[in-house]
Scaffold this motif. Structure first.
Motif, mmCIF file in Angstrom:
data_model
loop_
_atom_site.group_PDB
_atom_site.id
_atom_site.type_symbol
_atom_site.label_atom_id
_atom_site.label_comp_id
_atom_site.label_asym_id
_atom_site.label_seq_id
_atom_site.Cartn_x
_atom_site.Cartn_y
_atom_site.Cartn_z
ATOM 1 N N ARG A 29 36.148 28.318 55.058
ATOM 2 C CA ARG A 29 35.939 28.018 53.643
ATOM 3 C C ARG A 29 34.815 28.914 53.117
ATOM 4 O O ARG A 29 33.778 29.051 53.747
ATOM 5 C CB ARG A 29 35.552 26.548 53.510
ATOM 6 C CG ARG A 29 35.302 26.094 52.116
ATOM 7 C CD ARG A 29 34.964 24.602 52.175
ATOM 8 N NE ARG A 29 34.743 24.050 50.873
ATOM 9 C CZ ARG A 29 33.639 23.420 50.506
ATOM 10 N NH1 ARG A 29 32.652 23.270 51.371
ATOM 11 N NH2 ARG A 29 33.531 22.924 49.302
ATOM 12 N N GLN A 30 35.048 29.492 51.952
ATOM 13 C CA GLN A 30 34.081 30.412 51.358
ATOM 14 C C GLN A 30 33.774 30.010 49.931
ATOM 15 O O GLN A 30 34.633 29.480 49.234
ATOM 16 C CB GLN A 30 34.640 31.830 51.301
ATOM 17 C CG GLN A 30 35.087 32.391 52.598
ATOM 18 C CD GLN A 30 35.704 33.750 52.395
ATOM 19 O OE1 GLN A 30 35.171 34.577 51.683
ATOM 20 N NE2 GLN A 30 36.834 33.973 53.011
ATOM 21 N N LYS A 31 32.585 30.338 49.518
ATOM 22 C CA LYS A 31 32.229 30.142 48.121
ATOM 23 C C LYS A 31 32.831 31.302 47.327
ATOM 24 O O LYS A 31 32.740 32.463 47.724
ATOM 25 C CB LYS A 31 30.717 30.116 47.954
ATOM 26 C CG LYS A 31 30.286 29.792 46.549
ATOM 27 C CD LYS A 31 28.790 29.622 46.462
ATOM 28 C CE LYS A 31 28.433 29.285 45.026
ATOM 29 N NZ LYS A 31 27.003 29.078 44.876
ATOM 30 N N SER A 32 33.457 30.966 46.219
ATOM 31 C CA SER A 32 34.054 31.985 45.364
ATOM 32 C C SER A 32 32.944 32.647 44.554
ATOM 33 O O SER A 32 32.209 31.984 43.832
ATOM 34 C CB SER A 32 35.078 31.335 44.425
ATOM 35 O OG SER A 32 35.552 32.269 43.503
ATOM 36 N N THR A 83 46.644 29.600 50.338
ATOM 37 C CA THR A 83 45.192 29.473 50.273
ATOM 38 C C THR A 83 44.831 28.119 49.676
ATOM 39 O O THR A 83 45.472 27.664 48.736
ATOM 40 C CB THR A 83 44.596 30.609 49.416
ATOM 41 O OG1 THR A 83 44.881 31.853 50.052
ATOM 42 C CG2 THR A 83 43.102 30.464 49.248
ATOM 43 N N ARG A 84 43.810 27.488 50.228
ATOM 44 C CA ARG A 84 43.314 26.215 49.680
ATOM 45 C C ARG A 84 42.194 26.496 48.697
ATOM 46 O O ARG A 84 41.224 27.180 49.024
ATOM 47 C CB ARG A 84 42.785 25.334 50.811
ATOM 48 C CG ARG A 84 43.755 24.281 51.212
ATOM 49 C CD ARG A 84 43.185 23.167 52.070
ATOM 50 N NE ARG A 84 41.741 23.108 52.112
ATOM 51 C CZ ARG A 84 41.040 23.131 53.236
ATOM 52 N NH1 ARG A 84 41.644 23.233 54.392
ATOM 53 N NH2 ARG A 84 39.730 23.041 53.219
ATOM 54 N N GLU A 86 39.330 24.837 46.010
ATOM 55 C CA GLU A 86 38.580 23.607 45.767
ATOM 56 C C GLU A 86 37.520 23.852 44.697
ATOM 57 O O GLU A 86 36.906 24.910 44.664
ATOM 58 C CB GLU A 86 37.837 23.159 47.025
ATOM 59 C CG GLU A 86 38.676 22.903 48.237
ATOM 60 C CD GLU A 86 37.798 22.610 49.429
ATOM 61 O OE1 GLU A 86 37.094 21.579 49.400
ATOM 62 O OE2 GLU A 86 37.799 23.429 50.360
ATOM 63 N N PHE A 93 35.299 26.955 45.706
ATOM 64 C CA PHE A 93 35.482 27.348 47.107
ATOM 65 C C PHE A 93 36.954 27.611 47.363
ATOM 66 O O PHE A 93 37.825 27.064 46.683
ATOM 67 C CB PHE A 93 35.012 26.228 48.042
ATOM 68 C CG PHE A 93 33.562 25.893 47.907
ATOM 69 C CD1 PHE A 93 32.614 26.583 48.628
ATOM 70 C CD2 PHE A 93 33.146 24.889 47.043
ATOM 71 C CE1 PHE A 93 31.265 26.282 48.501
ATOM 72 C CE2 PHE A 93 31.807 24.565 46.905
ATOM 73 C CZ PHE A 93 30.861 25.267 47.631
ATOM 74 N N TYR A 94 37.198 28.436 48.359
ATOM 75 C CA TYR A 94 38.574 28.675 48.788
ATOM 76 C C TYR A 94 38.584 28.911 50.286
ATOM 77 O O TYR A 94 37.606 29.379 50.866
ATOM 78 C CB TYR A 94 39.212 29.847 48.037
ATOM 79 C CG TYR A 94 38.589 31.184 48.331
ATOM 80 C CD1 TYR A 94 39.159 32.062 49.245
ATOM 81 C CD2 TYR A 94 37.413 31.589 47.694
ATOM 82 C CE1 TYR A 94 38.590 33.288 49.529
ATOM 83 C CE2 TYR A 94 36.840 32.812 47.964
ATOM 84 C CZ TYR A 94 37.428 33.654 48.873
ATOM 85 O OH TYR A 94 36.849 34.874 49.150
ATOM 86 N N THR A 95 39.691 28.538 50.898
ATOM 87 C CA THR A 95 39.896 28.789 52.323
ATOM 88 C C THR A 95 41.135 29.666 52.441
ATOM 89 O O THR A 95 42.247 29.215 52.170
ATOM 90 C CB THR A 95 40.110 27.476 53.096
ATOM 91 O OG1 THR A 95 39.008 26.608 52.824
ATOM 92 C CG2 THR A 95 40.207 27.737 54.590
#
Length: 166
Positions: A29-32, A83-84, A86, A93-95
């Motif tokens: 999971r990463q911060k966009s 892609t997830r 959030e 955020f996205y994974t």
């Protein structure tokens, strides 16, 4: 041991660390971050056009670059669908979908390692130029197409979230 061997040996830990960090980012999971997405959307088309202009005299290699970009774009679309995304308060955020990202990273890393192997075994003077290999340019196209579509999709998602959220 030649100077080239010593440089590669000295740079190897740094290169491996960057590869590890890059590949790890494909699975968590990463911060966009808008600046990253905008950088990809603005820089990657310029890089693709620059490579294409250099390859105008080599139609086969140019076709591999553009075909790779189309294939990378298709992989990017497939990855975006999986892609997830959030939103947590004001944070985004996205994974990423790891399997496709890992394939793209693996073919790129394998090609870079092969080119380094060529330089070490053949010597820098006998190594074919970067833009002369259809395989290398095809892989470059895949990477550019994949990341361009990914960055564009993330920007579209952020814009849609901005319209629907407060």
């Amino acid at each position: 041991m030649t100077q080239m061997h010593m440089i590669l040996l000295a740079a190897s830990p740094l290169i491996m660390w960057r590869v590890y960090k890059r590949v790890r980012r494909l699975t968590v999971r990463q911060k966009s971050r808008l600046w990253r997405h905008w950088f990809g959307v603005l820089f990657l088309p310029v890089a693709l056009v620059a490579m294409a202009l250099v390859l105008l005299a080599k139609p086969l290699v140019l076709a591999c670059l553009l075909g790779g970009a189309a294939g990378g774009g298709a992989l990017g679309l497939a990855a975006l669908r999986r892609t997830r995304f959030e939103r947590v308060g004001d944070e985004f955020f996205y994974t990423p979908f790891a399997p496709i990202g890992m394939v793209v990273a693996t073919i790129f890393i394998a090609r870079v390692l092969y080119r380094v192997f060529e330089m070490v075994t053949l010597g820098p003077q006998q190594t074919p130029s970067f833009g002369s290999s259809p395989l290398t340019m095809g892989i470059m196209g895949v990477v550019v197409g994949y990341y361009l579509v990914g960055a564009s999709g993330l920007l579209r998602w952020r814009r849609a979230e901005a319209r629907t959220g407060a």
